[in-house]
Design a protein around this motif. Structure first.
Motif, PDB file in Angstrom:
ATOM      1  N   THR A 154       0.851  -1.187   0.000  1.00 26.42           N
ATOM      2  CA  THR A 154       0.000   0.000   0.000  1.00 26.42           C
ATOM      3  C   THR A 154       0.886   1.237   0.000  1.00 26.42           C
ATOM      4  N   ARG A 170      -8.111   2.158   3.621  1.00 23.26           N
ATOM      5  CA  ARG A 170      -7.072   2.741   2.776  1.00 23.26           C
ATOM      6  C   ARG A 170      -7.748   3.615   1.713  1.00 23.26           C
ATOM      7  N   HIS A 206      -4.272  -2.625  -6.304  1.00 22.97           N
ATOM      8  CA  HIS A 206      -4.023  -3.126  -4.960  1.00 22.97           C
ATOM      9  C   HIS A 206      -3.207  -2.138  -4.112  1.00 22.97           C
ATOM     10  N   PRO A 209      -4.712   3.720  -2.792  1.00 24.41           N
ATOM     11  CA  PRO A 209      -5.936   3.764  -1.993  1.00 24.41           C
ATOM     12  C   PRO A 209      -7.152   4.122  -2.828  1.00 24.41           C
TER      13      PRO A 209
END
Length: 495
Positions: A154, A170, A206, A209
């Motif tokens: 992330t 996220r 992935h 966010p």
């Protein structure tokens, strides 16, 4: 009741605000450590932001004398551009690389070239990449620390990271995302083609966010976060935003004709626009606002960070420093400072260093050196204002915030240098107040303007009007400053 938090470079500030009367009931501040190194490295430990948040909320609540059950929502304002790269467990793979880090100059130049030069950046992003943005930090990590890069699950900005700690979600919003360098500031969406150039091994679906609207809620507090803060888990967490975006809300800068100057660690100038702005050069950033419009922005890197170095060099407290500035005449008897201790973004001189010009055996006094560094920072902001073009010409009032705004001498200097009326809000920590206002907006719904009218109060005792003699004197001092810029760094003087 609402809580506003500003996670800045030097500290985290927290305010507890009465949403009906617009009064600050409690406030707190906790400093951060800055990790500095060779080559312009400037980083921080995100864990310190969490610790400062917990301490600040508890201290502000205690000062307010209210129970956590009274809090309805909170929002986070954060220093922009910082790279917070997390692994699949939510832990940083590397310390947060900050907005003022200039270690990534070469990577930024390379990215601009890969995207087709300045025009290619404008076509894809609506702005031109700068070294402070997140993109070059990620490119640097990919090349210099490939093991850490490979563990990224992330990628967040500082305020997004605190929202993640608070809620487990996220997410990002357009205002802060504008400063990443892989976000289209006109369409308000991630640019997958730019991401493919920047980080081809990482899947944006992935790693990046989810985007939410600026008036939307991220979610409610995680049980562990609620317990740590002493708040009920039902408390809403608003989208938050970058410190400049929330500072605009906290000064009521949500309509045309107003400009916010921040005399903080860095210096920022932001105006309001109902439509995207097409920048004429890389120094003006066409950022989105955190209230649904656009916030054309200029950022200089050396304001109180520069003045503090000189103040501490002489061992002066803030009151004595202000006295020294007032003792010296306009123009500091010929002493000029190009205060580029951290490199500079406006003008674009990321590898520049500071310089003192015009020193002689007669004018090298403590008072002149103190005044000259403040003038240098302020003249740099005037240079930045000029880059705003038509937006600068429509200014009817400058709203001044940040630590430097507390100085009457500095306020008058800004008025004379810009030939504009200057006034401070009662709450000069505008980013934290703006966060509280946004939290109220998220919780209550409706329009933002009435909330700003109720909660942003101007301190008329702080108002400084331009003095005709001061304006004329600074016209000459500014010409001298531009001459030094040209001779030292090849920045052409104005026609």
């Amino acid at each position: 009741m609402y809580i506003g938090v500003d996670c800045g470079t030097q500290s985290t500030k927290v305010v507890v605000v009465d949403g009906e009367q617009g009064r600050i009931l409690g406030e707190a501040n906790r400093p951060h450590r800055l990790i500095e190194g060779a080559g312009g490295r400037r980083e921080q430990d995100p864990g310190e932001w969490v610790a400062a948040l917990i301490h600040g909320v508890k201290a502000a609540m205690a000062q307010a004398g209210i129970d956590g059950q009274a809090i309805r929502a909170l929002a986070i304002s954060g220093q922009q551009h910082g790279m917070v790269a997390l692994d699949r467990h939510g832990n940083p793979v590397y310390p947060a690389k900050l907005w003022c880090d200039t270690e990534t100059v070469a990577w930024n130049s390379r990215l601009i070239e890969q995207l087709g030069g300045p025009q290619g950046c404008l076509d894809r992003l609506g702005l031109i990449l700068q070294t402070g943005y997140t993109a070059s930090k990620l490119a640097w990590l990919r090349e210099v620390h490939p093991d850490a890069y490979a563990r990224i699950a992330t990628l967040l900005l500082p305020h997004d990271y605190l929202n993640f700690w608070l809620t487990g979600e996220r997410v990002a919003e357009a205002g802060d995302a504008s400063g990443t360098g892989y976000f289209d500031t006109r369409a308000r969406t991630w640019r997958r083609d730019v991401w493919g150039v920047l980080a081809p091994e990482l899947d944006p679906d992935h790693v990046l966010p989810r985007l939410i609207d600026s008036h939307a809620a991220v979610g409610t507090l995680r049980p562990d976060a609620a317990e740590a803060l002493g708040l009920p888990a039902r408390v809403l967490v608003a989208s938050g935003g970058g410190d400049n975006m929330l500072g605009a809300i906290g000064t009521g800068n949500i309509r045309a004709g107003r400009v916010t100057f921040s005399l903080g660690t860095s210096g920022t100038i932001c105006a309001h626009s109902d439509t995207p702005v097409v920048p004429e050069n890389a120094m003006l950033a066409n950022f989105c606002s955190s209230h649904g419009s656009w916030l054309p922005l200029i950022c200089t890197m050396n304001v109180t960070s520069a003045t503090t170095r000189i103040r501490e060099l002489f061992g002066l407290d803030l009151i004595t420093f202000g006295e020294r500035i007032a003792q010296a005449p306009i123009g500091a008897d010929g002493v000029s400072v190009l205060p580029f201790f951290n490199g500079e973004r406006v003008p674009m001189l990321p590898e520049a260093t500071a310089s003192f010009e015009g020193l002689s055996s007669v004018n090298t006094t403590q008072a002149n050196l103190c005044r000259a560094v403040v003038e240098g920072a302020t003249l740099g902001l005037r240079y930045g204002l000029e880059q705003c073009g038509p937006l600068a010409a429509s200014v009817d009032e400058i709203r001044l915030i940040g630590g430097g705004a507390k100085s009457p001498v500095w306020r008058q200097m800004v008025a004379d240098v810009t030939a504009s009326s200057v006034v401070c809000p009662v709450v000069t920590d505008a980013a934290a107040l703006g966060a509280a206002i946004q939290a109220a907006w998220c919780h209550q719904g409706g329009e933002l303007e009435p909330l700003c009218q109720a909660m942003v109060t101007l301190d008329e005792t702080s108002r400084a009007e331009p003095d005709s003699k001061g304006v004329a004197a600074y016209r000459e001092v500014y010409a001298r400053y531009r001459g030094h810029l040209n001779r030292q760094h090849g920045v052409a003087t104005a026609e």
